[in-house]
Design a protein around this motif. Structure first.
Motif, PDB file in Angstrom:
ATOM      1  N   ALA A 531       0.828  -1.205   0.000  1.00  0.00           N
ATOM      2  CA  ALA A 531       0.000   0.000   0.000  1.00  0.00           C
ATOM      3  C   ALA A 531       0.857   1.247   0.000  1.00  0.00           C
ATOM      4  O   ALA A 531       1.854   1.324   0.687  1.00  0.00           O
ATOM      5  N   ALA A 535      -3.023   4.967   0.537  1.00  0.00           N
ATOM      6  CA  ALA A 535      -3.931   3.849   0.317  1.00  0.00           C
ATOM      7  C   ALA A 535      -4.906   3.724   1.473  1.00  0.00           C
ATOM      8  O   ALA A 535      -4.620   4.077   2.609  1.00  0.00           O
ATOM      9  N   ASP A 536      -6.091   3.197   1.177  1.00  0.00           N
ATOM     10  CA  ASP A 536      -7.133   2.916   2.157  1.00  0.00           C
ATOM     11  C   ASP A 536      -7.764   4.178   2.749  1.00  0.00           C
ATOM     12  O   ASP A 536      -8.581   4.085   3.661  1.00  0.00           O
ATOM     13  N   THR A 577      -8.762  12.174   7.398  1.00  0.00           N
ATOM     14  CA  THR A 577     -10.000  11.395   7.459  1.00  0.00           C
ATOM     15  C   THR A 577     -11.044  12.070   8.340  1.00  0.00           C
ATOM     16  O   THR A 577     -12.219  12.171   7.974  1.00  0.00           O
TER      17      THR A 577
END
Length: 610
Positions: A531, A535-536, A577
Motif C-alpha cells: 500500500a 492507500a485505504d 479522514t
C-alpha cells in the motif's frame, strides 16, 4: 517540558503519554515496562522495531527526578532524535564529537542546572573521564542503553565501546538501567545481561512479529532487473532501502536506479563523511528517496514511512536480516521485505567464513548463523513462522509471505543429488580435479563447451545424465545441497567438494528433500501490491492528505528536520479522514500533543480548509 517543577509524578505516566506525545493509550507491555523503571528497577526490553521502545525510557525520564542519559550508537542520528523530542516540548540535548567547545559547554551547563530531561551520549563518550565527572555532578534519573545487541561480541552488530557499559552499575548503583533492542535470541539476551551486568534485571519480551511486513525471497535472475521491476510495479515514489554486500555494488546499483529514473543515493563507509551525512539527511528529510547501502546504514534510523527493504545479497544471519528488514513499515502500514538470493551468495558466504579472523569456535558460530539464514531462504513453510521460531516465538501461517501466497513444492531430490555428487567424485578421483558449479552443471547437461572438451569431461560416465533438469534447476540443486551441508566449497574459485554428510546421500542411506520454486508468473500474480501512503483513505480524504504532506514538507525544510519530526504519516492520515474543524477536535488526534497543537494547530486547520 517547560520548567523543572513541571515534572509529573509516577502516577502521571499516562498523562505524559497523552499530553506530551499525543497518544491516548499505551501499546502492549509499554506501561508495565515504564512502571517497572519508574519504580527504580533494571529492565532488558526486546520489542520489535516500530513497537514503541523509545517511550519505555523517555516517559520514565520525564517522570523520575533528574536527567535520563541515553547511550545511542550513532552520532549522526542524535541530532534528529533531539529535534524530534524538542518538537514535543521535551528538553533534550546531546554530547558527541561533532560539537565545538561552546556547544558542548552549553549542553553541560543545561545538564548541571537541571534544564534537561534527556541527554544523549555515544558509548565512547563514557570512556572519557571528563564525561564521567560531569555525570557525577548532576542528577541522573536513569540510563537507557539503546541497540543493546551491540554488546554481544559475536552478534551481527558488535560495538567494542558497548563492553565498557558494565561500569554504569558499578559507578551509579542506585540509578536504574534499561537496555533495549529489537533483535536478540535467548542466547544473545543472556550475553547482553552478562556483559552489561544486568543479571538481576527483569526481561520484557513483547514478541518479534511484524504483521505489516510481507517477507519475500526470490531466486536471483538478473537481480538489478528484478529490483527495478519491484520498485516500478509496487513501490513507485516510495522511500526504501536497498542493501548490498560491497561498496562497489552500492555505487553501481545506485547509479543504475538513477539511470532508470529512480531517485537513489549511495551510502557506505568509504564515502566522504560529508557526502555520507548529506545523503542520510536527504533520505530522512525528503519523501521518496531510495538509499542503496551496505549494512553500515540503518541502525537507529527513525524514518517511519520506509515502504520496502530490499536485499541484493544474502544477509549473514537471521538477526541481521530481521534487524534490517525491520526498518520497513515502522508506521504499521503494509511494507515489503524482499531478498534476491542465489548460488553465488552461498559460495561467497561460505568462503568468507572459512577465511575469517578468529578461532574455530568463532567460525562455527558464523556457520551456525549462516545455516539458519539459509534454512529461512530454502523453507517450504511460512517465512514468518520460520522467522519467529528462530527467536523462540510460536506463530501461525501468516497468509501474507511468498510461501503462503504461492506455496513452493517440496520434491524428492535424492537421485538428482546423487548425480551431482557423483560428478564431483569422478572429477576428483578419476582426474584429480575440482571445479565450480558451472562446469559441474555443463557436464550433467551434456554440453560440449570448450572447457568440457579441453579437459575431456565428455568422456566421463556422468556426462549428460542430468538432462531431466534445466540449468536453473541444477543450480538450485547445488545451492540447496550447499545450504544443507551436503556439499562443500573451498578455495578462491569456489570449487565444489564433498562433506562428511555427502556419503549418506551417495550410499542411499539419506533422502534429500528439495524446494521447487513456483512458476514466476504465478508468484507475481499472487503477490499483492504494497500500500502506498495514501492507500485505504476515503476518496475525498486523499487530496486533503496530499495537502497536509505538502505543508509538512515545507515546514520540515524550513526547520531543517526530517518530515516525521513534524508529524508521522499516520497522524496526517487521521487528520485528513476526520477533518477536524477546531483546535479541541484536532487535539484528539493520535500523535498531536500539547506542544504540537500549540505550534501547528492553526496552520493545519487553515490547510484543511484549502
Amino acid at each position: 517540558m517547560t520548567a523543572p517543577d513541571s515534572r509529573p509524578e509516577a502516577s502521571d505516566a499516562l498523562s505524559v503519554l497523552n499530553r506530551v506525545f499525543g497518544y491516548k493509550s499505551f501499546r502492549p507491555a509499554q506501561q508495565e515496562i515504564i512502571d517497572h523503571v519508574v519504580a527504580g528497577h533494571d529492565a532488558l526490553v526486546l520489542m520489535p522495531t516500530g513497537g514503541g521502545k523509545s517511550l519505555c525510557y523517555q516517559i520514565p525520564a520525564l517522570v523520575r527526578e533528574g536527567v535520563g542519559v541515553v547511550v545511542s550508537p550513532l552520532i549522526a542520528l542524535m541530532q534528529d532524535q533531539v529535534h524530534a523530542l524538542t518538537a514535543l516540548g521535551v528538553r533534550a540535548g546531546f554530547l558527541n564529537s561533532t560539537q565545538d567547545v561552546d556547544e558542548r559547554r552549553a549542553v553541560e551547563s543545561a545538564f548541571l542546572a537541571g534544564e534537561l530531561d534527556l541527554l544523549y551520549l555515544a558509548p565512547e563518550r563514557l570512556r572519557v573521564d571528563s564525561t564521567l565527572r560531569l555525570l557525577d555532578r548532576g542528577t541522573i534519573s536513569l540510563f537507557a542503553i539503546d541497540e543493546a545487541h551491540c554488546v554481544a561480541q559475536w552478534g551481527h552488530d558488535f560495538r567494542p565501546d558497548y563492553l565498557a557499559l558494565s561500569m554504569l552499575h558499578e559507578r551509579w548503583p542506585e540509578v536504574p538501567r534499561i537496555a533495549l533492542t529489537a533483535t536478540a535470541t535467548e542466547a544473545t539476551r543472556a550475553e547482553i545481561a552478562t556483559r552489561l551486568n544486568l543479571r538481576e534485571a527483569r526481561h520484557f519480551v513483547t514478541g518479534f512479529d511484524r504483521p505489516n511486513i510481507q517477507y519475500r525471497i526470490v531466486p536471483k535472475d538478473e537481480p538489478r532487473r528484478q529490483l527495478l521491476k519491484l520498485l516500478r510495479t509496487e513501490h513507485t515514489g516510495d522511500a526504501g532501502i536497498v542493501y548490498c554486500l560491497s561498496r562497489a555494488s552500492v555505487e553501481k546499483i545506485a547509479a543504475f536506479l538513477v539511470e532508470n529514473g529512480i531517485e537513489a543515493l549511495p551510502y557506505h563507509a568509504g564515502l566522504d563523511p560529508r557526502v555520507r551525512a548529506a545523503n542520510q539527511a536527504r533520505f530522512l528529510r525528503e519523501d521518496g528517496i531510495v538509499m542503496v547501502a551496505t549494512i553500515a546504514f540503518g541502525m537507529g534510523v527513525d524514518k517511519p514511512d520506509v515502504r520496502f527493504v530490499a536485499h541484493l545479497d544474502l544477509p549473514r544471519s537471521v538477526e541481521g536480516y530481521y534487524q534490517e528488514t525491520g526498518r520497513a513499515g515502522r508506521d504499521g502500514l503494509p511494507s515489503t521485505a524482499w531478498l534476491a538470493y542465489g548460488l553465488q551468495d552461498v559460495v561467497q558466504q561460505r568462503k568468507m567464513i572459512d577465511t575469517s579472523e578468529g578461532d574455530e569456535a568463532h567460525r562455527r558460530r558464523l556457520r551456525a548463523h549462516l545455516d539458519a539464514m539459509l534454512a529461512l531462504c530454502e523453507t517450504v513453510e511460512c517465512r514468518r513462522v520460520r522467522l519467529l521460531d528462530y527467536f523462540g516465538q510460536q506463530g501461525a501461517p501468516c497468509g501474507n509471505c511468498d510461501t503462503c501466497l504461492s506455496p513452493p513444492e517440496a520434491w524428492d531430490g535424492t537421485i538428482a543429488a546423487q548425480k551431482l555428487l557423483s560428478t564431483v567424485v569422478r572429477l576428483q578421483r578419476e582426474r584429480g580435479q575440482k571445479f565450480g558449479a558451472g562446469q559441474i552443471v555443463d557436464i550433467l547437461l551434456g554440453r560440449k563447451t570448450p572447457k568440457v572438451t579441453q579437459f575431456r569431461h565428455d568422456e566421463l560416465s556422468v556426462f549428460g545424465v542430468g538432462t531431466d533438469l534445466s540449468e536453473a534447476e541444477w543450480r538450485g540443486v547445488v545451492r540447496q545441497l550447499l545450504a544443507q551441508g551436503l556439499l562443500g566449497v573451498e578455495g578462491d574459485y569456489g570449487t565444489l567438494v564433498l562433506t562428511e554428510e555427502s556419503r549418506g546421500v551417495l550410499s542411499r542411506a539419506r533422502e534429500v528433500r528439495l524446494r521447487r520454486e513456483p512458476k514466476r508468473a504465478e508468484r507475481a500474480a499472487k503477490a499483492p501490491k504494497a500500500a502506498a501512503a495514501a492507500a485505504d483513505l476515503p476518496e475525498e480524504a486523499v487530496p486533503v492528505f496530499e495537502r497536509l504532506r505538502a505543508w509538512r514538507a515545507a515546514k520540515a525544510k524550513e526547520q531543517g528536520v526530517p518530515a516525521y519530526v513534524i508529524f508521522h504519516d499516520a497522524t496526517l492520515r487521521e487528520i485528513a479522514t476526520l477533518s477536524p474543524t477546531s483546535l479541541a477536535d484536532l487535539g484528539k488526534v493520535s500523535g498531536v500533543g500539547e506542544n504540537k497543537l500549540a505550534k501547528y494547530g492553526e496552520e493545519i486547520l487553515q490547510t484543511l480548509t484549502g
